[in-house]
Design an enzyme around this catalytic site. Structure first.
Site, mmCIF file in Angstrom:
data_model
loop_
_atom_site.group_PDB
_atom_site.id
_atom_site.type_symbol
_atom_site.label_atom_id
_atom_site.label_comp_id
_atom_site.label_asym_id
_atom_site.label_seq_id
_atom_site.Cartn_x
_atom_site.Cartn_y
_atom_site.Cartn_z
ATOM 1 N N GLN A 182 0.831 -1.205 0.000
ATOM 2 C CA GLN A 182 0.000 0.000 0.000
ATOM 3 C C GLN A 182 0.861 1.249 0.000
ATOM 4 O O GLN A 182 0.904 1.965 -0.981
ATOM 5 C CB GLN A 182 -0.949 0.010 1.187
ATOM 6 C CG GLN A 182 -1.979 1.127 1.113
ATOM 7 C CD GLN A 182 -3.109 0.956 2.113
ATOM 8 O OE1 GLN A 182 -3.263 -0.103 2.717
ATOM 9 N NE2 GLN A 182 -3.908 1.977 2.295
ATOM 10 N N ASP A 183 1.581 1.508 1.095
ATOM 11 C CA ASP A 183 2.480 2.663 1.182
ATOM 12 C C ASP A 183 3.925 2.233 1.019
ATOM 13 O O ASP A 183 4.285 1.122 1.426
ATOM 14 C CB ASP A 183 2.389 3.321 2.560
ATOM 15 C CG ASP A 183 1.255 4.312 2.660
ATOM 16 O OD1 ASP A 183 0.539 4.490 1.666
ATOM 17 O OD2 ASP A 183 1.101 4.905 3.728
ATOM 18 N N PRO A 184 4.784 3.111 0.511
ATOM 19 C CA PRO A 184 6.220 2.868 0.663
ATOM 20 C C PRO A 184 6.585 2.949 2.149
ATOM 21 O O PRO A 184 5.889 3.589 2.941
ATOM 22 C CB PRO A 184 6.866 4.032 -0.105
ATOM 23 C CG PRO A 184 5.794 4.555 -0.999
ATOM 24 C CD PRO A 184 4.503 4.331 -0.259
ATOM 25 N N GLY B 171 0.807 6.764 5.108
ATOM 26 C CA GLY B 171 -0.466 7.058 4.478
ATOM 27 C C GLY B 171 -0.657 8.500 4.059
ATOM 28 O O GLY B 171 -1.743 8.889 3.641
ATOM 29 N N GLN C 9 4.467 -0.844 6.792
ATOM 30 C CA GLN C 9 3.974 -1.047 5.424
ATOM 31 C C GLN C 9 2.475 -1.213 5.561
ATOM 32 O O GLN C 9 2.008 -2.071 6.293
ATOM 33 C CB GLN C 9 4.580 -2.301 4.807
ATOM 34 C CG GLN C 9 4.044 -2.645 3.429
ATOM 35 C CD GLN C 9 4.823 -1.964 2.334
ATOM 36 O OE1 GLN C 9 6.017 -1.782 2.443
ATOM 37 N NE2 GLN C 9 4.140 -1.600 1.273
#
Length: 310
Positions: free
Chosen positions: A161-163, A232, A308
Site C-alpha cells: 500500500q504505502d512505501p 499514508g 507497510q
C-alpha cells in the site's frame, strides 16, 4: 477460489516456470526458492529485455510533446508546466509501461497529483531541499518497479500500500528495503511464512528484493510516494487510480505470449500469479480475469505496525 491457499514460495516457482495452474500437493521438504540476492543497485539504468512497445512509440517524442507553457518555474513563477510536472515520468518510467500509460499521465487527476507532490518537494527529478529528501522514495526510485520488471516480463504481482516511511528504507519496490537496512517486521513475517512451509528455506539476512523484481515479480505499492515518517500521507491523492491502471495493463498483458500465439488482439498474456493479502488488496485486483490469472487471497498475517500499510 479453491480451499487451499498456495504458499508464497510455491507461487514464485510456478511463475518462474510460466505456469499459473495449481501444482501438485506441496511437500514440507520441497526445495526452497533461492533467496533474493543482495544488490547495491537501486535504480537500474538499462534492462535487456524485449518489451511490448510498438515501433511507432518514441519516449523522446512523447516528452517533446508535453506542454511547456509560459511563466513556468524557470521564469520565476510558482506554477509548473505539464513538461515540468511529468519530467520524472518521461525520464524514469520504463518505455514498456510509458507507452501504455502516456494518456493516463496527462489526465487532470494525475496532473493534480503531480502538483501536490510539487508542493511537497518532489519537483520533477529534484527531490531535496536543504540536502534533505522531502518525499520517499527518492525521485529516481519512484518508478523503479517499472525498470526492474518491464511489462512483458511480469509473472507475479505482489501488492503493497504505502512505501516504507523511515529514512533510507523505500526504493520503489513494495516490502523491499535497501541493502544494509534492517529487515522490516512485515518482510520478516513473509520470510517466516516461507520458512514454515519450506523448512529448508535459507532465510536471507537482508531485505533487498531486487532479485525477485528482476525475475518477473512486480512489487507494486498502490501509493508510490509518502512523506517522511508519515504513513499514508499520500493516500487518496490519485496514486490509487494510476496504479489501478497499472493492474489493468497486467490483466491484459501479464504473462506475455507472442502476438502470433494470441487468440485476439485484446488478450496478449497467458496470465500471472497475484498475491493479494487482506481485503484491501483483494479489492484492488477484483476486476482481473480470474480465468486467466491465479489470484491468491488470504487474511493479513503481518505485525500490527505501520511500517507497510496493507
Amino acid at each position: 477460489m479453491a480451499k487451499r491457499q498456495l504458499g508464497l514460495a510455491e507461487a514464485f516457482m510456478n511463475a518462474a516456470n510460466g505456469a499459473v495452474a495449481r501444482p501438485a500437493k506441496r511437500a514440507r521438504t520441497a526445495s526452497p526458492p533461492p533467496p533474493p540476492a543482495t544488490t547495491t543497485s537501486t535504480a537500474p539504468t538499462s534492462v535487456e529485455t524485449t518489451d511490448l512497445r510498438s515501433d511507432s512509440f518514441s519516449a523522446s517524442q512523447w516528452k517533446a510533446s508535453l506542454a511547456t507553457g509560459t511563466g513556468g518555474p524557470k521564469e520565476g513563477s510558482s506554477a509548473p508546466s505539464e513538461a515540468d510536472l511529468l519530467a520524472l515520468e518521461a525520464t524514469t518510467l520504463h518505455p514498456s509501461w510509458l507507452e501504455h500509460l502516456q494518456d493516463e499521465l496527462r489526465k487532470p487527476y494525475f496532473l493534480d497529483l503531480k502538483r501536490f507532490l510539487w508542493s511537497e518537494g518532489l519537483r520533477g527529478t529534484q527531490d531535496r531541499q536543504g540536502g534533505k529528501l522531502k518525499v520517499f522514495p527518492p525521485a529516481r526510485d519512484v518508478y523503479a518497479w517499472s525498470r526492474y520488471t518491464p511489462l512483458r516480463d511480469v509473472k507475479v504481482v505482489i501488492l503493497g500500500q504505502d512505501p516504507y516511511h523511515d529514512d533510507g528504507q523505500a526504493h520503489g519496490l513494495c516490502f523491499s528495503v535497501r541493502p544494509g537496512v534492517r529487515i522490516p517486521p512485515s518482510l520478516r513475517n513473509i520470510y517466516k511464512e516461507i520458512k514454515e512451509e519450506y523448512p529448508e528455506f535459507d532465510v536471507p539476512k537482508h531485505g533487498n528484493l531486487t532479485a525477485l523484481a528482476r525475475s518477473g515479480v512486480l512489487l507494486l505499492n498502490t501509493s508510490l510516494t509518502v512523506s517522511p515518517h508519515k504513513a499514508g500521507s499520500h493516500s487518496n491523492r490519485g496514486w490509487e487510480t494510476f496504479t489501478d491502471k497499472v493492474i489493468d495493463l497486467v490483466d491484459r498483458y501479464g504473462g506475455h505470449k507472442p502476438e502470433a500465439d494470441a487468440e485476439s488482439a485484446g488478450e496478449m498474456g497467458k496470465g500471472v500469479v497475484v498475491l493479494a493479502w487482506g481485503a484491501w488488496a483483494a479489492k484492488r485486483v477484483a476486476k482481473m480475469d480470474k480465468k486467466k490469472h491465479l489470484i491468491l487471497t488470504s487474511a493479513v498475517r503481518f505485525p500490527a505496525v505501520r511500517d507497510q500499510q496493507l
